[in-house]
Design a protein around this motif. Structure first.
Motif, mmCIF file in Angstrom:
data_model
loop_
_atom_site.group_PDB
_atom_site.id
_atom_site.type_symbol
_atom_site.label_atom_id
_atom_site.label_comp_id
_atom_site.label_asym_id
_atom_site.label_seq_id
_atom_site.Cartn_x
_atom_site.Cartn_y
_atom_site.Cartn_z
ATOM 1 N N LEU A 63 60.961 -12.878 -47.744
ATOM 2 C CA LEU A 63 61.703 -14.029 -48.235
ATOM 3 C C LEU A 63 62.908 -14.293 -47.328
ATOM 4 C CD1 LEU A 63 61.775 -13.120 -52.052
ATOM 5 C CD2 LEU A 63 60.075 -14.508 -50.846
ATOM 6 N N TYR A 64 63.440 -15.502 -47.433
ATOM 7 C CA TYR A 64 64.596 -15.879 -46.620
ATOM 8 C C TYR A 64 65.521 -16.753 -47.457
ATOM 9 C CZ TYR A 64 67.096 -16.904 -42.247
ATOM 10 O OH TYR A 64 68.043 -16.981 -41.248
ATOM 11 N N THR A 65 66.749 -16.290 -47.673
ATOM 12 C CA THR A 65 67.742 -17.099 -48.383
ATOM 13 C C THR A 65 68.421 -18.016 -47.368
ATOM 14 O OG1 THR A 65 69.405 -15.351 -48.089
ATOM 15 C CG2 THR A 65 68.146 -15.323 -50.124
ATOM 16 N N TRP A 66 68.455 -19.310 -47.674
ATOM 17 C CA TRP A 66 68.968 -20.254 -46.671
ATOM 18 C C TRP A 66 70.126 -21.111 -47.161
ATOM 19 C CZ3 TRP A 66 68.643 -25.358 -48.150
ATOM 20 C CH2 TRP A 66 67.692 -25.685 -49.130
ATOM 21 N N SER A 67 70.611 -20.870 -48.367
ATOM 22 C CA SER A 67 71.722 -21.664 -48.892
ATOM 23 C C SER A 67 72.929 -20.765 -49.131
ATOM 24 C CB SER A 67 71.314 -22.344 -50.201
ATOM 25 O OG SER A 67 72.407 -23.033 -50.775
ATOM 26 N N ALA A 68 74.076 -21.158 -48.628
ATOM 27 C CA ALA A 68 75.343 -20.428 -48.771
ATOM 28 C C ALA A 68 75.283 -19.113 -48.000
ATOM 29 C CB ALA A 68 75.691 -20.199 -50.234
ATOM 30 N N THR A 69 74.620 -18.105 -48.562
ATOM 31 C CA THR A 69 74.419 -16.850 -47.857
ATOM 32 C C THR A 69 72.978 -16.824 -47.374
ATOM 33 O OG1 THR A 69 75.965 -15.803 -49.381
ATOM 34 C CG2 THR A 69 74.653 -14.352 -48.025
ATOM 35 N N PHE A 70 72.782 -16.498 -46.097
ATOM 36 C CA PHE A 70 71.427 -16.632 -45.561
ATOM 37 C C PHE A 70 70.964 -15.345 -44.904
ATOM 38 C CE2 PHE A 70 73.980 -17.278 -41.882
ATOM 39 C CZ PHE A 70 73.198 -16.983 -40.777
ATOM 40 N N GLY A 71 69.646 -15.185 -44.814
ATOM 41 C CA GLY A 71 69.081 -14.033 -44.134
ATOM 42 C C GLY A 71 67.755 -13.609 -44.735
ATOM 43 N N PRO A 72 67.000 -12.735 -44.025
ATOM 44 C CA PRO A 72 65.671 -12.309 -44.462
ATOM 45 C C PRO A 72 65.728 -11.101 -45.391
ATOM 46 C CG PRO A 72 66.119 -11.427 -42.294
ATOM 47 C CD PRO A 72 67.331 -12.225 -42.673
ATOM 48 N N HIS A 73 64.732 -10.988 -46.249
ATOM 49 C CA HIS A 73 64.624 -9.870 -47.190
ATOM 50 C C HIS A 73 63.150 -9.601 -47.460
ATOM 51 C CE1 HIS A 73 68.881 -10.711 -48.353
ATOM 52 N NE2 HIS A 73 68.488 -11.972 -48.202
ATOM 53 N N ILE A 74 62.825 -8.344 -47.707
ATOM 54 C CA ILE A 74 61.512 -8.028 -48.259
ATOM 55 C C ILE A 74 61.729 -7.736 -49.736
ATOM 56 C CG2 ILE A 74 59.630 -6.349 -48.296
ATOM 57 C CD1 ILE A 74 59.779 -6.184 -45.301
ATOM 58 N N TRP A 75 61.058 -8.510 -50.592
ATOM 59 C CA TRP A 75 61.281 -8.393 -52.031
ATOM 60 C C TRP A 75 60.707 -7.069 -52.536
ATOM 61 C CZ3 TRP A 75 64.310 -9.315 -55.623
ATOM 62 C CH2 TRP A 75 63.954 -9.286 -56.957
ATOM 63 N N ALA A 76 61.542 -6.313 -53.265
ATOM 64 C CA ALA A 76 61.139 -4.983 -53.723
ATOM 65 C C ALA A 76 60.931 -4.914 -55.231
ATOM 66 C CB ALA A 76 62.195 -3.957 -53.309
ATOM 67 N N GLY A 77 61.072 -6.050 -55.924
ATOM 68 C CA GLY A 77 60.962 -6.047 -57.373
ATOM 69 C C GLY A 77 59.604 -6.503 -57.875
ATOM 70 N N ASN A 78 59.554 -6.786 -59.157
ATOM 71 C CA ASN A 78 58.330 -7.274 -59.789
ATOM 72 C C ASN A 78 58.160 -8.767 -59.532
ATOM 73 O OD1 ASN A 78 57.725 -4.721 -60.908
ATOM 74 N ND2 ASN A 78 59.155 -5.094 -62.595
ATOM 75 N N LYS A 79 57.101 -9.331 -60.063
ATOM 76 C CA LYS A 79 56.775 -10.737 -59.854
ATOM 77 C C LYS A 79 57.867 -11.634 -60.413
ATOM 78 C CE LYS A 79 53.023 -14.073 -60.700
ATOM 79 N NZ LYS A 79 51.685 -14.241 -61.326
ATOM 80 N N VAL A 80 58.319 -12.578 -59.588
ATOM 81 C CA VAL A 80 59.373 -13.517 -59.987
ATOM 82 C C VAL A 80 59.013 -14.910 -59.492
ATOM 83 C CG1 VAL A 80 61.254 -11.814 -59.947
ATOM 84 C CG2 VAL A 80 60.672 -13.057 -57.844
ATOM 85 N N ILE A 81 59.682 -15.908 -60.066
ATOM 86 C CA ILE A 81 59.644 -17.264 -59.505
ATOM 87 C C ILE A 81 60.891 -17.392 -58.635
ATOM 88 C CG2 ILE A 81 59.645 -19.738 -59.983
ATOM 89 C CD1 ILE A 81 58.497 -19.121 -62.738
ATOM 90 N N TYR A 82 60.700 -17.713 -57.378
ATOM 91 C CA TYR A 82 61.866 -17.793 -56.493
ATOM 92 C C TYR A 82 62.376 -19.231 -56.420
ATOM 93 C CZ TYR A 82 58.492 -19.240 -52.840
ATOM 94 O OH TYR A 82 57.522 -19.880 -52.125
ATOM 95 N N HIS A 83 63.692 -19.335 -56.335
ATOM 96 C CA HIS A 83 64.391 -20.618 -56.402
ATOM 97 C C HIS A 83 64.195 -21.426 -55.116
ATOM 98 C CE1 HIS A 83 67.848 -23.401 -56.804
ATOM 99 N NE2 HIS A 83 67.676 -23.227 -58.100
ATOM 100 N N TYR A 84 64.478 -22.718 -55.217
ATOM 101 C CA TYR A 84 64.324 -23.659 -54.106
ATOM 102 C C TYR A 84 65.116 -23.240 -52.871
ATOM 103 C CZ TYR A 84 64.438 -28.085 -51.509
ATOM 104 O OH TYR A 84 64.334 -29.041 -50.541
ATOM 105 N N HIS A 85 66.263 -22.582 -53.065
ATOM 106 C CA HIS A 85 67.110 -22.192 -51.938
ATOM 107 C C HIS A 85 66.632 -20.909 -51.256
ATOM 108 C CE1 HIS A 85 70.447 -24.723 -53.938
ATOM 109 N NE2 HIS A 85 69.874 -25.410 -52.974
ATOM 110 N N ILE A 86 65.408 -20.531 -51.549
ATOM 111 C CA ILE A 86 64.775 -19.370 -50.914
ATOM 112 C C ILE A 86 63.430 -19.807 -50.345
ATOM 113 C CG2 ILE A 86 63.835 -17.049 -51.283
ATOM 114 C CD1 ILE A 86 65.776 -16.805 -53.668
ATOM 115 N N TRP A 87 63.132 -19.362 -49.139
ATOM 116 C CA TRP A 87 61.802 -19.591 -48.581
ATOM 117 C C TRP A 87 60.959 -18.326 -48.720
ATOM 118 C CZ3 TRP A 87 64.989 -21.207 -43.865
ATOM 119 C CH2 TRP A 87 65.299 -22.569 -43.903
ATOM 120 N N LYS A 88 59.699 -18.495 -49.046
ATOM 121 C CA LYS A 88 58.739 -17.409 -48.880
ATOM 122 C C LYS A 88 58.082 -17.627 -47.526
ATOM 123 C CE LYS A 88 54.928 -17.144 -51.449
ATOM 124 N NZ LYS A 88 54.057 -16.799 -52.602
ATOM 125 N N ILE A 89 57.972 -16.553 -46.734
ATOM 126 C CA ILE A 89 57.433 -16.668 -45.381
ATOM 127 C C ILE A 89 56.056 -16.015 -45.333
ATOM 128 C CG2 ILE A 89 57.816 -16.174 -42.943
ATOM 129 C CD1 ILE A 89 60.793 -15.930 -43.549
#
Length: 373
Positions: free
Chosen positions: A257-283
């Protein structure tokens, strides 16, 4: 007969059983407020001049040829981070918004005592701590020997926390240096000599926007947690949703995932299934690029963006800009080698972050028992 409640903490060092003595700080200490410094006494070396920024960040600023307060003593912030106490072992001069305490009480013990209890200042304007307010602050005082043991113990604990903080900072600097050298191809692993292939990031990765929620769709409870940018950083509060959406709007464990609003950067999601917000990209990656390598490539790119941006400027990144970026990628074997190398560093960072968090939590819990509440 009514039993008198003893003034003793929950835990103590062996050999001590006497009640602690409750006194107003002004009765057992001399407290003064800092003032404007005379520029004529400023020097490149000598006695430190203590201001709020120095207390908050633990750094040295400038010096004076003479001092106002003789050590050992304490400083306490009067504005900003109100009530933060610091033991001072060298003579110093306090400036405005800093209070200085000269006392016969062990300064390490007293600093911890003040920091352990909240000083709440009622004010209609900017909150501030004054000499009369601090003087009326009540402290519980044990015998000098017990003060010294508690002070020494807390110094040891603080030194342990500081050492782990420095280790974590060193790991982060180490990773930053390796990111720059490896992705600039100045440093390569033995056995790899082939030229890296140039392409657009969009040729190797697809960036998918998350769900744009209306406020009414964000619930206090529900089937799916809604992952927002803040949840990656400082926000531990969650919204939920009962919406059933296309699979592209869900993030599962292991997704990049990549957060692109306000605070930005890449992450590998380590939690359970979620709906990710518009200000996050799934890559979503194709077979040209390995996931761990892509994570570190994006981390290196983030560092470059920050280095080329004025710190006061809000960073704005678009999907088109990301997909159009020119990148260089090696063959998959070298990508895997690079990814595994950085995974080791990342794991060490996570372990040390958890250790530091645990140490701070343990200190907080101990303070609640070492001092009378």
């Amino acid at each position: 007969m009514t039993e008198v409640k003893r003034r003793v903490p929950l835990i103590r060092f062996k050999g001590f059983s006497d009640d602690w003595n409750e006194r107003k700080l002004g009765e057992v200490s001399h407290i003064v407020a800092g003032g404007d410094i005379d520029k004529r006494i400023v020097a490149d070396s000598g006695y430190p001049v203590i201001g709020n920024s120095l207390i908050n960040h633990g750094i040295q600023g400038y010096y004076a040829r003479t001092y106002r307060i003789k050590a050992p003593a304490l400083t306490v912030t009067g504005r900003g981070d109100i009530g933060r106490a610091e033991a001072r072992k060298n003579n110093f001069t306090p400036v405005v918004r800093v209070l200085a305490i000269s006392t016969s009480i062990n300064v390490d013990f007293l600093a911890a005592s003040i920091n352990n209890l909240s000083i709440l200042i009622e004010s209609t304007g900017v909150p501030q701590l004054t000499v009369p307010q601090l003087s009326s602050y009540k402290v519980d005082i044990p015998l000098k020997e017990e003060q010294s043991l508690i002070g020494d113990f807390l110094i040891h604990l603080d030194n342990l926390i500081t050492a782990n903080q420095r280790k974590l900072e060193l790991l982060n600097r180490l990773k930053k240096g390796y990111l720059q050298q490896i992705f600039d191809q100045k440093l390569r692993f033995t056995g790899f000599k082939d030229a890296w292939h140039k392409c657009k990031l969009g040729d190797a990765a697809t960036f998918i926007n998350g769900k744009a929620f209306k406020q009414s769709e964000l619930l206090d409870s529900g089937r799916y947690p809604v992952l927002r940018v803040g949840n990656f950083y400082t926000n531990n509060s969650w919204y939920f949703s009962n919406l059933e959406l296309q699979d592209k709007f869900y993030a599962k464990k292991g997704d990049l995932l990549y957060t692109w609003s306000a605070t930005f950067g890449p992450h590998i999601w380590a939690g359970n299934k979620v709906i990710y917000h518009y200000h996050i990209w799934k890559i979503e990656l194709n077979n040209k690029i390995e996931k761990q390598f892509a994570l570190e490539l994006l981390e290196a790119d983030k560092t470059k963006i920050l280095n080329n941006t004025n710190g006061s400027t809000m960073i704005h990144i678009t999907k088109n800009e990301m997909e159009s970026k020119k990148i260089y990628i090696p063959n998959n074997n070298e990508q895997e080698k690079i990814g595994n190398f950085f995974r080791i560093i990342d794991d060490l960072v996570i372990v040390n972050q958890k250790k530091l968090k645990l140490l701070r939590k343990q200190k907080k819990a101990l303070l609640q028992k070492i001092f009378i509440q």
